[in-house]
Write an enzyme that holds these catalytic residues in place. Structure first.
Site, PDB file in Angstrom:
ATOM      1  N   ASP A  79       3.872   1.672  11.919  1.00 54.15           N
ATOM      2  CA  ASP A  79       2.806   1.027  11.288  1.00 54.15           C
ATOM      3  C   ASP A  79       2.696  -0.319  11.907  1.00 54.15           C
ATOM      4  OD1 ASP A  79       1.641   3.053  10.009  1.00 54.15           O
ATOM      5  OD2 ASP A  79       2.517   2.003   7.943  1.00 54.15           O
ATOM      6  N   ARG A 105       0.728  14.905  11.684  1.00 55.57           N
ATOM      7  CA  ARG A 105       1.365  14.757  10.180  1.00 55.57           C
ATOM      8  C   ARG A 105       1.475  16.142   9.296  1.00 55.57           C
ATOM      9  NH1 ARG A 105      -0.776   9.055   7.856  1.00 55.57           N
ATOM     10  NH2 ARG A 105      -2.766   9.894   8.244  1.00 55.57           N
ATOM     11  N   ARG A 127      -8.881  -0.146   3.842  1.00 53.18           N
ATOM     12  CA  ARG A 127      -7.533   0.642   3.184  1.00 53.18           C
ATOM     13  C   ARG A 127      -6.109   0.298   3.074  1.00 53.18           C
ATOM     14  NH1 ARG A 127      -6.591   4.934   6.650  1.00 53.18           N
ATOM     15  NH2 ARG A 127      -5.396   5.744   4.480  1.00 53.18           N
ATOM     16  N   LYS A 164       0.855  -1.237  -0.141  1.00 54.49           N
ATOM     17  CA  LYS A 164       0.079  -0.134  -0.013  1.00 54.49           C
ATOM     18  C   LYS A 164       0.989   1.339   0.056  1.00 54.49           C
ATOM     19  CE  LYS A 164      -2.774   2.697   3.098  1.00 54.49           C
ATOM     20  NZ  LYS A 164      -1.816   3.666   3.468  1.00 54.49           N
ATOM     21  N   ASN A 165       1.855   1.296   0.645  1.00 56.14           N
ATOM     22  CA  ASN A 165       2.706   2.430   0.968  1.00 56.14           C
ATOM     23  C   ASN A 165       3.604   2.533  -0.185  1.00 56.14           C
ATOM     24  OD1 ASN A 165       1.674   2.973   3.528  1.00 56.14           O
ATOM     25  ND2 ASN A 165       3.031   1.952   4.820  1.00 56.14           N
ATOM     26  N   CYS A 213      -5.955   8.405   8.021  1.00 54.91           N
ATOM     27  CA  CYS A 213      -6.072   7.977   9.283  1.00 54.91           C
ATOM     28  C   CYS A 213      -5.517   9.206  10.621  1.00 54.91           C
ATOM     29  CB  CYS A 213      -5.142   6.894   9.832  1.00 54.91           C
ATOM     30  SG  CYS A 213      -5.730   5.200   9.108  1.00 54.91           S
TER      31      CYS A 213
END
Length: 425
Positions: free
Chosen positions: A313, A129, A405, A23-24, A124
């Site tokens: 994560d 951030r 997600r 995903k990242n 999220c």
């Protein structure tokens, strides 16, 4: 509001799980496709909500996006994008506000088209951030950036200019945005104190395939701007966070899982901590086999930090395993200030956890009990699923849409190995 129902039967999970693409890695690479004037074909693309949101953003700008499916309407994990005819430079507000990675489109848009309008990014709720490092770097490269309420309007006269940029702290997103912005800039851009996650290396590999001139030396990235970038075929790397999550599912249930499509080198920083809590990590025919060595789970002390250290994560998932470990574990969260939202929910299952500033002390207990839980973000949802696998009775996880997600068909994968998980709208 989606719900996940987990019925614990105390069965060790045994079987094989295919690890999907990262995903990242896929999200910044999709943003980077804006730099190409030709078609880009990506393989090993995970079928996730965030991928579809990013597709919507690209389509809203005029790109053609085709996420290929087979006759059974299941994703075949191949995505084709064509950004040769972009005709809109305003990134959709409603979609962008749901997706943190939407901000990664700013650098490519400025670099190729000289203008972009976007919203402050969503995603999220795990901390501030801030995007100030992104904005500061782009301004140093010649961009004019104005903030109008929740919108960011960016323009540049002519081309972005190569600069020496030193990040005040390591930032994955800022590193990605600057690298992409620099590919079509005039001159040489040097990024000092750059993030070096595997996902960033995959982005760099993709950019080099489409014609970018990029060199990396430890935490220094040097990008020499080129005039044009072309198409390519690229395979997304496997998701190390997904692999780590399923590895903990094996450990917490005292099972044995074969994780297909992942190498030990991909998860070394995670595997070290897994071994410390009593896991056996074995290599087998291009896969990794995860099980407990013997007895119970060992307690540990771990701190999250930028790569190559233990990733934030994975912190919530590790905490779930520590809830039933022997002794007291201490987990220090050094990346995001709001990443303990899962603690109150784990306590509902009976976990003994205390928080002091950015440290959580987990006093392991013998067993957990099912409860009615509420998920708040992607990784906390995964953590609650893991804990629910060993909580007696039934556990309901409300607001669980976050899970999709970042994890494709998690319930199906775990059920194939002996879990009893169902999903309801």
């Amino acid at each position: 509001m989606h719900k996940i129902l987990v019925r614990s039967n105390y069965k060790p999970l045994v079987g094989q799980i295919k690890i999907n693409g990262s995903k990242n890695a896929i999200l910044p690479i999709m943003a980077a496709s804006l730099l190409s004037s030709s078609s880009v074909v990506l393989h090993n693309v995970p079928d996730l909500i965030d991928v579809h949101l990013m597709s919507e953003l690209l389509e809203g700008l005029g790109a053609k996006v085709n996420f290929m499916h087979n006759k059974d309407h299941k994703a075949n994990h191949t995505l084709e994008t064509d950004c040769s005819n972009i005709n809109n430079y305003a990134i959709q507000y409603e979609t962008a506000s749901k997706l943190r990675a939407s901000f990664l489109m700013l650098g490519p848009m400025l670099s190729r088209f000289g203008k972009a309008r976007t919203a402050f990014p969503g995603g999220c709720n795990i901390g501030k951030r801030p995007v100030d490092m992104h904005i500061k770097a782009l301004e140093e490269m010649g961009a004019k950036i104005e903030i109008d309420g929740y919108n960011i309007i960016a323009t540049v006269k002519g081309k972005l200019q190569g600069r020496k940029i030193t990040l005040e702290k390591i930032s994955v997103g800022a590193t990605e945005n600057i690298i992409m912005a620099a590919t079509l800039a005039e001159g040489v851009t040097t990024i000092n104190n750059a993030a070096t996650e595997p996902e960033i290396l995959d982005l760099i590999e993709f950019l080099k395939k489409i014609g970018a001139d990029i060199k990396i030396n430890n935490t220094k990235v040097i990008i020499t701007g080129v005039k044009k970038l072309n198409g390519c075929i690229h395979k997304i790397i496997s998701d190390r966070i997904e692999a780590g999550t399923y590895a903990l599912a094996a450990i917490i249930t005292n099972g044995k899982l074969v994780l297909e499509g992942i190498n030990l080198s991909d998860i070394r920083c995670i595997a070290n901590e897994l071994e410390a809590i009593g896991a056996m990590v074995e290599l087998y025919d291009g896969s990794i086999v995860i099980s407990r060595k013997n007895g119970s789970i060992k307690s540990t002390n771990v701190a999250t930090d930028p790569y190559p250290n233990f990733p934030s994560d994975m912190q919530p998932q590790l905490m779930s395993a520590m809830c039933i470990a022997d002794g007291i574990s201490v987990i220090e969260e050094n990346i995001f200030e709001n990443r303990f939202s899962h603690v109150d929910e784990l306590r509902k299952l009976g976990a003994n956890i205390s928080i002091k500033k950015n440290k959580a002390a987990i006093n392991g207990i013998k067993s957990l009990s099912g409860a009615n839980l509420y998920a708040t973000d992607l990784r906390s949802t995964a953590a609650l699923v893991l804990a629910s696998l060993v909580a007696s009775g039934e556990t309901t996880i409300n607001n669980s849409h976050h899970l999709w997600r970042g994890y494709e068909a998690m319930h199906e994968k775990l059920n194939s190995c002996g879990a009893d998980i169902s999903i309801s709208p």
